[in-house]
Enzyme design. Structure first.
Site, short mmCIF file in Angstrom:
data_model
loop_
_atom_site.label_atom_id
_atom_site.label_comp_id
_atom_site.label_asym_id
_atom_site.label_seq_id
_atom_site.Cartn_x
_atom_site.Cartn_y
_atom_site.Cartn_z
N LYS A 36 13.15 33.59 74.01
CA LYS A 36 12.48 32.36 74.46
C LYS A 36 13.42 31.55 75.35
CE LYS A 36 9.69 28.79 74.64
NZ LYS A 36 9.22 28.00 73.50
N ASP A 39 3.51 15.80 58.34
CA ASP A 39 4.08 15.28 59.58
C ASP A 39 4.38 13.81 59.35
OD1 ASP A 39 4.06 16.23 62.77
OD2 ASP A 39 3.97 14.06 62.49
N LEU A 71 8.83 22.02 65.17
CA LEU A 71 9.47 20.72 65.30
C LEU A 71 10.25 20.60 66.61
CD1 LEU A 71 10.61 20.66 61.59
CD2 LEU A 71 8.92 19.11 62.60
#
Length: 298
Positions: free
Chosen positions: A171, A31, A65
């Site tokens: 979604k 990250d 992300l």
């Protein structure tokens, strides 16, 4: 236990990665936020200097992300996943991004000889912490079967949405419904207050009707989805009742833009000759407005 690369350790990604560690998987993490990486390293993860290093020797690469551009950069950019990825690894994108971006990412990965599926998640960061996320899997049958043991370390329910790209599509629809209904619910709640109606009374009534339960599981199954438009509640009456609510709201200076937009759809249905049909025929009206063919004869 599997060797997994996890890229994206934000509010959702960090607890998801933690749950993989708790299940005994070997985790290499990356990250841009060094503190987020340290948090996972303290729990047993191995840090990676870049996505390519994270992907090296990994069986699964999970990306979580904020947007599709970041996913593309992580996969194909300098020191990206593809530089360290083996052809027998499976990339699982769990981000919520544009479906067409997902399609292009999967196609571009396939062109390089790599395997990728989409598994966005439902529910909240609290569910990410407890490992009770809803997992919406889009991939081939082989990909879904292979990924399921890994995915179930992060969630309590997995729905196979169909082929590649179908996870992010369902979604998108789910988010659209829940987010729009949140605003519509706020309009109703404020009108409730303006009318001095106790909120608990409204909640009690709506929890037992389509207002609270939704039309997918109440008014639609036995009507429009079954090809029956005979009226249990006519569009003409729905249009009238919605008009009364909007008139009251206007008198009380309560803005209800979503309600007004909804009434326009009912007005279009009436103009199309659907006034005496069941209110579930609104589905057919919206189909026609979208340039599709109605599925139920008028």
């Amino acid at each position: 236990m599997a060797a997994i690369a996890f890229i994206g350790l934000g509010q959702m990604g960090s607890p998801m990665a933690s749950n993989l560690l708790q299940q005994g998987h070997q985790l290499r993490v990356f990250d841009v936020n060094a503190e987020a990486v340290r948090h996972l390293v303290d729990k047993g993860a191995t840090p990676a200097a870049n996505p390519a290093q994270a992907a090296k020797d990994a069986e699964f690469i999970i990306t979580m992300l904020p947007n599709g551009d970041l996913v593309r950069n992580v996969l194909f950019g300098e020191n990206g996943v593809c530089e360290g990825l083996s052809t027998d690894a499976l990339v699982i994108d769990m981000s919520t991004i544009h479906p067409l971006q997902t399609d292009k990412l999967i196609a571009d990965m396939q062109a390089k000889g790599f395997s990728m599926m989409d598994v966005p998640v439902g529910r909240t960061s609290a569910n990410a912490i407890t490992g009770t996320l809803l997992l919406l899997a889009g991939g081939t049958a082989e990909q879904v079967e292979r990924a399921t043991p890994i995915l179930m370390a992060m969630g309590s329910e997995l729905i196979n949405a169909g082929g590649p790209g179908m996870g992010i599509r369902v979604k998108l629809i789910n988010n659209y419904m829940s987010i729009a209904l949140n605003a519509l619910s706020a309009e109703a709640a404020v009108l409730c207050e303006a009318l001095n109606l106790p909120f608990d009374v409204a909640v009690k009534v709506m929890s037992g009707t389509a207002a609270g339960k939704g039309h997918f599981t109440t008014s639609w199954p036995n009507k429009v989805l079954s090809g029956d438009l005979s009226p249990a509640f006519m569009i003409d009456l729905a249009h009238k009742d919605l008009g009364i609510a909007l008139d009251v709201a206007n008198q009380l200076h309560v803005p209800m833009p979503l309600g007004a937009a909804s009434r326009e759809v009912y007005s279009q249905a009436r103009a199309a000759g659907r006034g005496r049909q069941d209110w579930s025929a609104i589905l057919e009206q919206v189909r026609v407005s979208a340039g599709m063919t109605a599925k139920v004869k008028m």
